[in-house]
Design a protein around this motif. Sequence first.
Motif, PDB file in Angstrom:
ATOM      1  N   THR A 177      43.540 -44.327  17.661  1.00 14.95           N
ATOM      2  CA  THR A 177      44.006 -43.546  16.520  1.00 14.95           C
ATOM      3  C   THR A 177      44.652 -44.442  15.483  1.00 14.95           C
ATOM      4  O   THR A 177      44.352 -44.366  14.295  1.00 14.95           O
ATOM      5  N   VAL A 178      45.520 -45.329  15.914  1.00 12.05           N
ATOM      6  CA  VAL A 178      46.226 -46.210  14.992  1.00 12.05           C
ATOM      7  C   VAL A 178      45.333 -47.360  14.541  1.00 12.05           C
ATOM      8  O   VAL A 178      45.216 -47.646  13.347  1.00 12.05           O
ATOM      9  N   GLN A 179      44.673 -48.029  15.480  1.00 12.60           N
ATOM     10  CA  GLN A 179      43.888 -49.211  15.122  1.00 12.60           C
ATOM     11  C   GLN A 179      42.700 -48.876  14.221  1.00 12.60           C
ATOM     12  O   GLN A 179      42.416 -49.606  13.268  1.00 12.60           O
ATOM     13  N   TRP A 211      27.534 -49.187  14.678  1.00 13.72           N
ATOM     14  CA  TRP A 211      28.933 -49.337  14.316  1.00 13.72           C
ATOM     15  C   TRP A 211      29.751 -49.726  15.522  1.00 13.72           C
ATOM     16  O   TRP A 211      29.331 -49.582  16.662  1.00 13.72           O
ATOM     17  N   TYR A 212      30.921 -50.260  15.239  1.00 10.24           N
ATOM     18  CA  TYR A 212      31.841 -50.686  16.280  1.00 10.24           C
ATOM     19  C   TYR A 212      33.250 -50.277  15.879  1.00 10.24           C
ATOM     20  O   TYR A 212      33.524 -50.004  14.712  1.00 10.24           O
ATOM     21  N   HIS A 213      34.139 -50.202  16.875  1.00  8.44           N
ATOM     22  CA  HIS A 213      35.531 -49.861  16.590  1.00  8.44           C
ATOM     23  C   HIS A 213      36.416 -50.334  17.727  1.00  8.44           C
ATOM     24  O   HIS A 213      35.944 -50.632  18.820  1.00  8.44           O
ATOM     25  N   SER A 214      37.686 -50.387  17.435  1.00  3.59           N
ATOM     26  CA  SER A 214      38.672 -50.704  18.448  1.00  3.59           C
ATOM     27  C   SER A 214      38.618 -49.639  19.541  1.00  3.59           C
ATOM     28  O   SER A 214      38.332 -48.476  19.267  1.00  3.59           O
ATOM     29  N   HIS A 215      38.902 -50.053  20.781  1.00  4.95           N
ATOM     30  CA  HIS A 215      38.890 -49.078  21.865  1.00  4.95           C
ATOM     31  C   HIS A 215      40.225 -49.071  22.602  1.00  4.95           C
ATOM     32  O   HIS A 215      40.297 -48.793  23.796  1.00  4.95           O
ATOM     33  N   ALA A 217      49.848 -39.105   9.007  1.00  2.00           N
ATOM     34  CA  ALA A 217      48.405 -39.307   9.173  1.00  2.00           C
ATOM     35  C   ALA A 217      48.114 -39.749  10.599  1.00  2.00           C
ATOM     36  O   ALA A 217      47.156 -39.288  11.220  1.00  2.00           O
ATOM     37  N   LEU A 218      48.948 -40.638  11.130  1.00  2.91           N
ATOM     38  CA  LEU A 218      48.737 -41.110  12.491  1.00  2.91           C
ATOM     39  C   LEU A 218      49.007 -39.999  13.493  1.00  2.91           C
ATOM     40  O   LEU A 218      48.289 -39.831  14.466  1.00  2.91           O
ATOM     41  N   ILE A 219      50.022 -39.199  13.240  1.00  2.00           N
ATOM     42  CA  ILE A 219      50.355 -38.089  14.134  1.00  2.00           C
ATOM     43  C   ILE A 219      49.258 -37.032  14.084  1.00  2.00           C
ATOM     44  O   ILE A 219      48.790 -36.564  15.107  1.00  2.00           O
ATOM     45  N   GLU A 220      48.806 -36.685  12.869  1.00  2.00           N
ATOM     46  CA  GLU A 220      47.744 -35.688  12.717  1.00  2.00           C
ATOM     47  C   GLU A 220      46.465 -36.165  13.403  1.00  2.00           C
ATOM     48  O   GLU A 220      45.789 -35.390  14.075  1.00  2.00           O
TER      49      GLU A 220
END
Length: 117
Positions: A58-60, A50-54, A103-106
């Motif tokens: 949290t937001v991306q 898997w890959y993800h933003s770095h 959701a972003l804050i949590e």
Amino acid sequence: MNNLPEPTSIHWHGLRLPAPMDGTQLVQRLVQPGDSFDYRFELPDAGTFWYHSHANETVQIERGLYGAIVVPRPRRAGVRRGSPAVVLDDVKLDRHGNIAKTALIESATAGAKEACS
């Protein structure tokens, strides 16, 4: 091409690749809005990764900047390919269908708590 309004990069999990392609700020500069970066590397191992933003993870990531990458084994005569990969996630939406600010804050608060433990 980074079409986001903020910098980003891609970090890979499980792939053996050269450090400059890893997407972490220790080895790669963030890709600024309007700029591009070509990730070029060989994939020596078959498997599902898997890959993800770095950047601003949290937001991306909550906005869907992650996914699976399936590296198949070399083709052999008479061998069928496996099932497709499915990636599931959930996200808290507000009444207008946007990602809920809570959701972003949590998510950010949970990440900070994990980093401190």
